[in-house]
Design an enzyme around this catalytic site. Sequence first.
Site, PDB file in Angstrom:
ATOM      1  N   TRP A  42      31.756  45.543  37.162  1.00 44.71           N
ATOM      2  CA  TRP A  42      32.997  45.433  37.938  1.00 44.71           C
ATOM      3  C   TRP A  42      34.349  45.530  36.952  1.00 44.71           C
ATOM      4  O   TRP A  42      35.224  45.950  37.538  1.00 44.71           O
ATOM      5  CB  TRP A  42      33.028  44.068  38.789  1.00 44.71           C
ATOM      6  CG  TRP A  42      31.762  44.180  39.991  1.00 44.71           C
ATOM      7  CD1 TRP A  42      30.769  43.326  40.232  1.00 44.71           C
ATOM      8  CD2 TRP A  42      32.044  45.137  40.980  1.00 44.71           C
ATOM      9  NE1 TRP A  42      30.084  43.722  41.322  1.00 44.71           N
ATOM     10  CE2 TRP A  42      30.748  44.788  41.978  1.00 44.71           C
ATOM     11  CE3 TRP A  42      32.833  45.830  41.370  1.00 44.71           C
ATOM     12  CZ2 TRP A  42      30.659  45.725  42.998  1.00 44.71           C
ATOM     13  CZ3 TRP A  42      32.780  46.604  42.615  1.00 44.71           C
ATOM     14  CH2 TRP A  42      31.537  46.648  43.287  1.00 44.71           C
TER      15      TRP A  42
ATOM     16  N   ASP B 176      39.268  38.649  38.808  1.00 44.45           N
ATOM     17  CA  ASP B 176      38.687  39.096  40.045  1.00 44.45           C
ATOM     18  C   ASP B 176      37.660  37.914  40.265  1.00 44.45           C
ATOM     19  O   ASP B 176      36.552  37.915  39.462  1.00 44.45           O
ATOM     20  CB  ASP B 176      38.039  40.297  39.644  1.00 44.45           C
ATOM     21  CG  ASP B 176      36.939  40.607  40.779  1.00 44.45           C
ATOM     22  OD1 ASP B 176      36.872  40.022  41.621  1.00 44.45           O
ATOM     23  OD2 ASP B 176      36.225  42.028  40.514  1.00 44.45           O
TER      24      ASP B 176
ATOM     25  N   LYS C  99      31.363  37.601  49.663  1.00 46.71           N
ATOM     26  CA  LYS C  99      30.302  36.891  49.051  1.00 46.71           C
ATOM     27  C   LYS C  99      30.478  35.381  49.196  1.00 46.71           C
ATOM     28  O   LYS C  99      29.576  34.774  49.474  1.00 46.71           O
ATOM     29  CB  LYS C  99      30.503  37.205  47.445  1.00 46.71           C
ATOM     30  CG  LYS C  99      29.902  38.476  47.227  1.00 46.71           C
ATOM     31  CD  LYS C  99      30.721  39.502  46.258  1.00 46.71           C
ATOM     32  CE  LYS C  99      30.039  40.960  46.381  1.00 46.71           C
ATOM     33  NZ  LYS C  99      30.994  41.840  45.767  1.00 46.71           N
TER      34      LYS C  99
HETATM   35  C1  PLP Z   1      31.456  42.861  45.394  1.00 43.82           C
HETATM   36  C2  PLP Z   1      32.483  42.658  43.933  1.00 43.82           C
HETATM   37  C3  PLP Z   1      33.634  43.637  44.122  1.00 43.82           C
HETATM   38  C4  PLP Z   1      34.083  44.759  45.034  1.00 43.82           C
HETATM   39  O1  PLP Z   1      34.461  44.056  46.169  1.00 43.82           O
HETATM   40  P1  PLP Z   1      35.019  44.817  47.502  1.00 43.82           P
HETATM   41  O2  PLP Z   1      35.485  43.976  48.540  1.00 43.82           O
HETATM   42  O3  PLP Z   1      33.767  45.860  48.000  1.00 43.82           O
HETATM   43  O4  PLP Z   1      36.059  45.934  47.054  1.00 43.82           O
HETATM   44  C5  PLP Z   1      34.510  43.749  42.982  1.00 43.82           C
HETATM   45  N1  PLP Z   1      34.331  42.637  42.020  1.00 43.82           N
HETATM   46  C6  PLP Z   1      33.292  41.917  42.048  1.00 43.82           C
HETATM   47  C7  PLP Z   1      33.040  40.903  41.018  1.00 43.82           C
HETATM   48  C8  PLP Z   1      32.308  41.936  43.079  1.00 43.82           C
HETATM   49  O5  PLP Z   1      31.108  41.214  43.310  1.00 43.82           O
END
Ligand code: PLP
Length: 358
Positions: free
Chosen positions: A101, A170, A194
Amino acid sequence: MRCYNFSAGPAVLPLPVLEEARSELLDYRGSGMSLMEQSHRGKPYMAVHQEAIDNISKLLGLTDSHAVLLLQGGATAQFAMVPMNLRGPDQTADYTNSGSWAKKAIAEAKLTGAVHIAADTAGEKPARMPRTEDLQLSPGAAYLHLTSNETISGVQWKSFPTADAPLVADMSSDILSRPFDVSPFGLIYAGAQKNLGPAGVTIVILRKDMAERAPESVPLFFRYKTHLDANSLYNTAPTFSIYLVSLVTRWLLGQGGVNGIAARNEMKAAKLYDAIDASAFYRGTAAPEDRSLMNVTFRLPSEELEAQFVSEAEKEGLKGLKGHRSVGGMRASIYNAFPVEGVDALVAFMKDFEQRNG
Ligand SMILES: *Cc1c(COP(=O)(O)O)cnc(C)c1O
């Protein structure tokens, strides 16, 4: 019958939340229509919108310096919006490369300006996070970006680094799963699917002064300031997703907030890691000190056994255990809403599977 859903995302939602949403689906609180069918500027929706914002703010202990934004486009849109808004034309942004990521965030930031990789652990096995002392920070950096939890490899920053620049994180896969100090963060973002609700809404925690940084060239829609000034109702909001976030965050407050859920998350993860460590059959793939409390990654002695494990587990109602296609192996995602009984069921299955195949 509901299964135990170990999916990495979109992921399991709390059962009481789904039940409440179902009970209100056709006639939202006497309005004669679903909340999905109503104006995003009507009274019923506005109350839901504000509750989602207020609950997140309360759960994170935000003060007046930080605001909650509800945006669209997922964490992926934030990979682009962050550098566009927060990095000046002559500035460098520092990034930590900790895995899949982080790499995507870096690739996007490189398209629009200067990026410095302050630490790189992405290729390491076992997977690990950088340490504060590994960081080579650039002077005058616009911000330092990190990925608090690498969902694919299953590693997590245990304590956040310190830097002169504001931190940007993030937190898609571990937001609201454990307490932390928000004050060093200029911006935090997370796709909801998530730990917070369904897909379709992205939570951004913004230190308000950050909204002033965007160069004139940034389109209005892609400026944080636009959404901050409009309380995230600049245009039609993803109303149903935000409604579910309001219910999930209300449920979280009822679980004792972030501290309450953190204790349960530690307990759940410990059960799985203990089972892995107690066996010579299963092998964890993350460095023990960086192991994620959200995504537990492990391997079996062969790929054949791994495929057999996934298919037999599925028949027992333990679904979504196959690791990400880029790394293979197993991944048990045990976010806030994942029940303790499901972890116990997996541990029992692992012991049984080892006895039969070890
Ligand atoms: C799932 C995830 C993403 C991507 O998220 P989207 O909502 O599909 O853009 C980005 N960073 C992390 C750490 C993730 O787990």
